[in-house]
Design an enzyme around this catalytic site. Structure first.
Site, mmCIF file in Angstrom:
data_model
loop_
_atom_site.group_PDB
_atom_site.id
_atom_site.type_symbol
_atom_site.label_atom_id
_atom_site.label_comp_id
_atom_site.label_asym_id
_atom_site.label_seq_id
_atom_site.Cartn_x
_atom_site.Cartn_y
_atom_site.Cartn_z
ATOM 1 N N GLY A 88 -1.832 -8.417 -40.317
ATOM 2 C CA GLY A 88 -0.556 -8.371 -41.049
ATOM 3 C C GLY A 88 -0.738 -8.578 -42.544
ATOM 4 O O GLY A 88 0.110 -8.146 -43.336
ATOM 5 N N GLU A 114 -1.612 -5.240 -43.806
ATOM 6 C CA GLU A 114 -0.378 -4.436 -43.748
ATOM 7 C C GLU A 114 0.600 -4.824 -44.856
ATOM 8 O O GLU A 114 1.306 -3.967 -45.394
ATOM 9 C CB GLU A 114 0.275 -4.592 -42.364
ATOM 10 C CG GLU A 114 -0.551 -3.918 -41.276
ATOM 11 C CD GLU A 114 -0.071 -4.266 -39.884
ATOM 12 O OE1 GLU A 114 -0.192 -5.445 -39.502
ATOM 13 O OE2 GLU A 114 0.447 -3.383 -39.192
HETATM 14 N N1 COA Z 1 -3.159 -17.165 -37.357
HETATM 15 C C1 COA Z 1 -3.118 -18.504 -37.197
HETATM 16 N N2 COA Z 1 -4.053 -19.336 -37.678
HETATM 17 C C2 COA Z 1 -5.069 -18.791 -38.357
HETATM 18 C C3 COA Z 1 -5.172 -17.407 -38.574
HETATM 19 C C4 COA Z 1 -4.157 -16.573 -38.041
HETATM 20 N N3 COA Z 1 -4.148 -15.251 -38.217
HETATM 21 N N4 COA Z 1 -6.310 -17.159 -39.272
HETATM 22 C C5 COA Z 1 -6.873 -18.350 -39.497
HETATM 23 N N5 COA Z 1 -6.143 -19.337 -38.948
HETATM 24 C C6 COA Z 1 -6.419 -20.774 -38.940
HETATM 25 C C7 COA Z 1 -7.549 -21.097 -37.998
HETATM 26 O O1 COA Z 1 -7.069 -21.199 -36.664
HETATM 27 C C8 COA Z 1 -8.020 -22.410 -38.560
HETATM 28 O O2 COA Z 1 -7.148 -23.443 -38.123
HETATM 29 P P1 COA Z 1 -7.766 -24.841 -37.538
HETATM 30 O O3 COA Z 1 -8.474 -25.427 -38.721
HETATM 31 O O4 COA Z 1 -6.541 -25.597 -37.142
HETATM 32 O O5 COA Z 1 -8.675 -24.475 -36.420
HETATM 33 C C9 COA Z 1 -7.811 -22.257 -40.049
HETATM 34 O O6 COA Z 1 -6.901 -21.164 -40.216
HETATM 35 C C10 COA Z 1 -9.096 -21.900 -40.790
HETATM 36 O O7 COA Z 1 -9.682 -20.793 -40.149
HETATM 37 P P2 COA Z 1 -11.214 -20.734 -39.676
HETATM 38 O O8 COA Z 1 -11.310 -19.693 -38.608
HETATM 39 O O9 COA Z 1 -11.693 -22.107 -39.338
HETATM 40 O O10 COA Z 1 -11.894 -20.256 -41.021
HETATM 41 P P3 COA Z 1 -13.223 -19.412 -41.166
HETATM 42 O O11 COA Z 1 -13.545 -19.413 -42.599
HETATM 43 O O12 COA Z 1 -14.254 -19.870 -40.218
HETATM 44 O O13 COA Z 1 -12.805 -17.910 -40.707
HETATM 45 C C11 COA Z 1 -11.372 -15.969 -40.625
HETATM 46 C C12 COA Z 1 -11.851 -17.188 -41.445
HETATM 47 C C13 COA Z 1 -10.230 -15.316 -41.421
HETATM 48 C C14 COA Z 1 -12.511 -14.966 -40.480
HETATM 49 C C15 COA Z 1 -10.877 -16.419 -39.241
HETATM 50 O O14 COA Z 1 -9.960 -17.486 -39.414
HETATM 51 C C16 COA Z 1 -10.175 -15.338 -38.455
HETATM 52 O O15 COA Z 1 -10.824 -14.466 -37.902
HETATM 53 N N6 COA Z 1 -8.828 -15.406 -38.378
HETATM 54 C C17 COA Z 1 -8.039 -14.503 -37.580
HETATM 55 C C18 COA Z 1 -7.865 -13.187 -38.280
HETATM 56 C C19 COA Z 1 -7.088 -12.218 -37.436
HETATM 57 O O16 COA Z 1 -7.488 -11.817 -36.363
HETATM 58 N N7 COA Z 1 -5.924 -11.808 -37.976
HETATM 59 C C20 COA Z 1 -5.126 -10.795 -37.432
HETATM 60 C C21 COA Z 1 -4.128 -11.306 -36.525
HETATM 61 S S1 COA Z 1 -3.219 -9.953 -35.844
#
Ligand code: COA
Length: 262
Positions: free
Chosen positions: A113, A116
């Site tokens: 999103g 997007e």
């Molecule tokens: N929705 C909800 N929470 C999210 C999020 C999302 N899209 N993306 C990140 N967060 C949260 C994580 O759950 C984490 O929370 P926590 O500390 O309570 O566990 C916090 O943000 C930090 O993220 P983290 O994954 O620990 O950071 P990172 O640097 O290791 O990785 C990303 C960063 C962006 C690569 C990874 O968070 C990720 O893949 N996020 C999802 C992206 C995604 O699929 N988005 C599309 C959704 S349709």
């Protein structure tokens, strides 16, 4: 200025600044953030006098928006998923059709999103740590906020399809090469400077013509509309306005035009 829970909303000298602020979730947008963004854009829709652009960004340096809030995906069914998707579509449609340019200042992750959201903006300016991805396929679904339509419009079908079926991240350099972003700057301050420079240039143009460009170009992408007909309609309306007369007069008098927005 109105206060929101998940967004910071401020006025610059000639622009509005909206910063999505959910640092613990890397600025992932939940339902409430979508509602706040919608309220925010609707509240400034009729207050664009003296404002020539909107800059939208994410708080901090790590993330623009890391997607829809995945914690809200649990328990979704066909009906509630449709509501979620329609809700996002409505907001992104408002942004895409805003009468002053909306610039996405993409600082870090623009995923799902978040990508997007950047796509529905009129101009995208990235920092060099920006990363774009449509990773919905990893969750077993497809983009639901307009990505399947807008990403191919901007970077072409082949590249968009590859991004969506692989979920691989596209870095800022490749995004620039794809035409996904207009500029890549070293850091957020530089990207902000570039954004405000563009808005300063736009300030010197006739507001009606700026809105006309947005409306006419958007029409090109609506399959059911006659884009050429719309262009003729907007062009002729603008040529009947005072700003057009001023623009032509200024050219003949070899001076800068002074547009009044009329
Ligand atoms: N929705 C909800 N929470 C999210 C999020 C999302 N899209 N993306 C990140 N967060 C949260 C994580 O759950 C984490 O929370 P926590 O500390 O309570 O566990 C916090 O943000 C930090 O993220 P983290 O994954 O620990 O950071 P990172 O640097 O290791 O990785 C990303 C960063 C962006 C690569 C990874 O968070 C990720 O893949 N996020 C999802 C992206 C995604 O699929 N988005 C599309 C959704 S349709």
């Amino acid at each position: 200025m109105r206060e929101f829970k998940f967004i910071n909303f401020n006025k610059g000298k000639n622009y509005y600044l909206i910063e999505i602020n959910r640092p613990d979730q890397l600025n992932a947008i939940n339902k409430e953030t979508i509602k706040e963004l919608k309220d925010c854009f609707l509240s400034i829709k009729n207050s664009t006098k003296g404002f020539y652009g909107v800059i939208i960004t994410g708080s901090g340096d790590k993330s623009f928006v890391a997607g829809a809030d995945i914690s809200e995906f649990k328990g979704l069914n066909e009906k509630t998923a449709k509501e979620l998707s329609l809700n996002g579509h409505e907001l992104f449609h408002i942004i895409e059709n805003f009468s002053i340019p909306v610039i996405a200042l993409v600082n870090g992750y623009a995923l799902g999103g978040g990508c997007e959201l950047a796509l529905c903006c009129h101009i995208r300016i990235a920092t060099k740590n920006a990363k774009f991805s449509q990773p919905e396929i990893n969750l077993g679904t497809i983009p639901g906020y307009g990505g399947t339509q807008r990403l191919p419009q901007i970077i072409g079908k082949g590249r968009a399809l590859e991004m969506m079926v692989t979920a691989e991240m596209t870095n800022a350099e490749t995004a620039l090469q794809y035409g996904l972003v207009n500029y890549v700057l070293d850091n957020k301050d530089d990207a902000m400077k570039k954004s405000t420079e563009l808005i300063d240039i736009i300030q010197r143009k006739a507001p009606g013509a700026v809105a006309g460009v947005i409306e006419s170009i958007n029409n090109f992408y609506r399959g059911d509309d006659d884009g050429f007909g719309k262009e003729i309609q907007i062009f002729s309306k603008l040529c009947g306005a005072d700003d057009f007369k001023e623009g032509v007069r200024a050219f003949q008098e070899k001076r800068c035009p002074s547009f009044k927005g009329k």
